[in-house]
Design a protein around this motif. Sequence first.
Motif, PDB file in Angstrom:
ATOM      1  N   LYS A 106     -16.620 -51.714 -10.527  1.00  0.00           N
ATOM      2  CA  LYS A 106     -16.483 -51.096 -11.902  1.00  0.00           C
ATOM      3  C   LYS A 106     -15.139 -52.417 -12.397  1.00  0.00           C
ATOM      4  N   VAL A 157     -17.807 -55.567 -23.528  1.00  0.00           N
ATOM      5  CA  VAL A 157     -18.220 -54.908 -23.030  1.00  0.00           C
ATOM      6  C   VAL A 157     -19.976 -54.948 -22.783  1.00  0.00           C
ATOM      7  N   SER A 163     -22.036 -55.867 -19.739  1.00  0.00           N
ATOM      8  CA  SER A 163     -23.158 -54.748 -19.103  1.00  0.00           C
ATOM      9  C   SER A 163     -25.019 -55.239 -18.417  1.00  0.00           C
ATOM     10  N   GLU A 169     -20.867 -49.953 -13.172  1.00  0.00           N
ATOM     11  CA  GLU A 169     -19.751 -49.282 -14.025  1.00  0.00           C
ATOM     12  C   GLU A 169     -18.283 -49.769 -15.070  1.00  0.00           C
ATOM     13  N   ILE A 170     -18.573 -49.481 -16.316  1.00  0.00           N
ATOM     14  CA  ILE A 170     -17.598 -49.981 -17.352  1.00  0.00           C
ATOM     15  C   ILE A 170     -17.048 -49.359 -17.909  1.00  0.00           C
ATOM     16  N   PHE A 171     -15.905 -49.241 -17.689  1.00  0.00           N
ATOM     17  CA  PHE A 171     -14.351 -48.494 -19.015  1.00  0.00           C
ATOM     18  C   PHE A 171     -13.864 -49.503 -19.329  1.00  0.00           C
ATOM     19  N   THR A 172     -13.803 -48.548 -20.841  1.00  0.00           N
ATOM     20  CA  THR A 172     -12.891 -49.732 -22.104  1.00  0.00           C
ATOM     21  C   THR A 172     -12.008 -48.762 -22.089  1.00  0.00           C
ATOM     22  N   THR A 221     -18.721 -48.853 -27.793  1.00  0.00           N
ATOM     23  CA  THR A 221     -18.477 -49.066 -26.419  1.00  0.00           C
ATOM     24  C   THR A 221     -18.623 -48.334 -25.532  1.00  0.00           C
ATOM     25  N   GLY A 238     -20.420 -47.205 -21.868  1.00  0.00           N
ATOM     26  CA  GLY A 238     -19.466 -47.112 -20.657  1.00  0.00           C
ATOM     27  C   GLY A 238     -19.004 -45.626 -21.132  1.00  0.00           C
ATOM     28  N   THR A 239     -17.945 -46.361 -20.618  1.00  0.00           N
ATOM     29  CA  THR A 239     -16.883 -44.569 -20.536  1.00  0.00           C
ATOM     30  C   THR A 239     -15.385 -45.124 -21.288  1.00  0.00           C
TER      31      THR A 239
END
Length: 416
Positions: free
Chosen positions: A2, A16, A20, A27-30, A37, A41-42
């Motif tokens: 993550k 991002v 990806s 999982e990608i958070f920004t 973005t 992801g989130t």
Amino acid sequence: MKVLVIGGGAREHALVWKLSSSPQVTEIFTAPGNAGTAMLGTNLDVSATDVEGLFAAAKSNDIDLTIVGPETALDVGVVDRFRAEGLTIAGPTQAAARIETSKAFAKDLMTKYNIATGKAEFFTSYEDAMHYIQRIPMPAVVKADGLTGGKGVTVCQTRDEALTALRDAMEDQVFGASGGQVLVEECLFGQEISVFTFTDGVHLSPLVAACDYKRIGDGDKGPNTGGMGSYSPPRVWDDALAEQVMTEIMAPTVKALAVEGAPFQGVLYGGIILTEEGPKVIEFNARWGDPETQTVMPRLESDLVDAYLATINGTVDQATIEWTEEACVGVVLVSGGYPGDYSTGLPINGLDDIEEEITVFHAGTSPQEGTPMTSGGRVLTVTAKGASLEQARERAYNNVSRITFEGAQYRSDIAK
Ligand code: AMP
Ligand code: GLY
């Protein structure tokens, strides 16, 4: 893994986007991210300079790797804080980031270690700086010492301009505390290039280079902006120049930072002018450039996660970090009126109408159900790859005009 990316510009969307495609990333958070973005992801509602908020977000989302986009986050010590708590984060410490956050520190380092750069004097007194400007040849460059969001450098053709720039910074404090100290630097002439390397503080990855465009108008007319476009590689960039920039500038700088007790781990960015006397540094940055990232990430053939982990683990010499020979061109679409006042909240049309090989990176956009809306000055970067710069350029411009919002403007001479 993550992954958390800190930042919210087109640079971060490009990071991002590249992340990806990594088989290692689940999982990608920004934080805070943008409409681009959010598609991959989130987005987390935490600002890039809210160290405690970022730390809490990394903890609560079980983040395995955090990547820092903007210099503002480095400047407030996000890397130091995460590391102290045992979290894995890619980017330089506050001390190493001084290569960007203090122009006086960077200049002293280059002078001490014989790294080619423009001659400069550093001033804490307005009177002294004024007297100095009275007796040096023009043009000259006045630089506020600290971070200014790219606005603290004035290239002055005349003495009057230099005195005005000095007064703005030191007396009127238009850059706040960042202008309390200034450098007055000789003006360098030649083509400007941006050079990037992944480094673990000892080893450096093969360099990748790009050019950016700072002025709003075609032919480099008008005021400076956050960047109107980019292309990679520069036409002048070849193996001999890469070798020279590596051995004379980038490698000695990484070594110097280590000797000074501030080893640099992350992405080091050299802003270089190719003068008649050879390449000289105008600035270092402690992170990727914007808009350069948008044209460099599409050229990275290997896994971005591996490159970042190597900077943390001290294994950049063993990592596979490869760039394609193909070229990439990116054109930035900005709001009408930018870099002055502009409207936001305007619907962006045509994003579904672009060709498959085009990648659009978001900056000033806000996530909406359906149509994204403008939310900033620089709105989108439209990028295309090609076998040559000419082909990439043609592809990019074929698509830029399909994306519309009220007042949209862009330069027509990127990579020309
Ligand atoms: P910066 O905000 O530090 O990225 O600098 C803005 C721009 O000022 C650079 O991209 C250069 O075009 C220009 N610049 C900075 N230092 C010099 C210099 N010593 N000579 C000529 N141009 C410079
Ligand atoms: N491209 C200039 C910067 O990122 O500072």
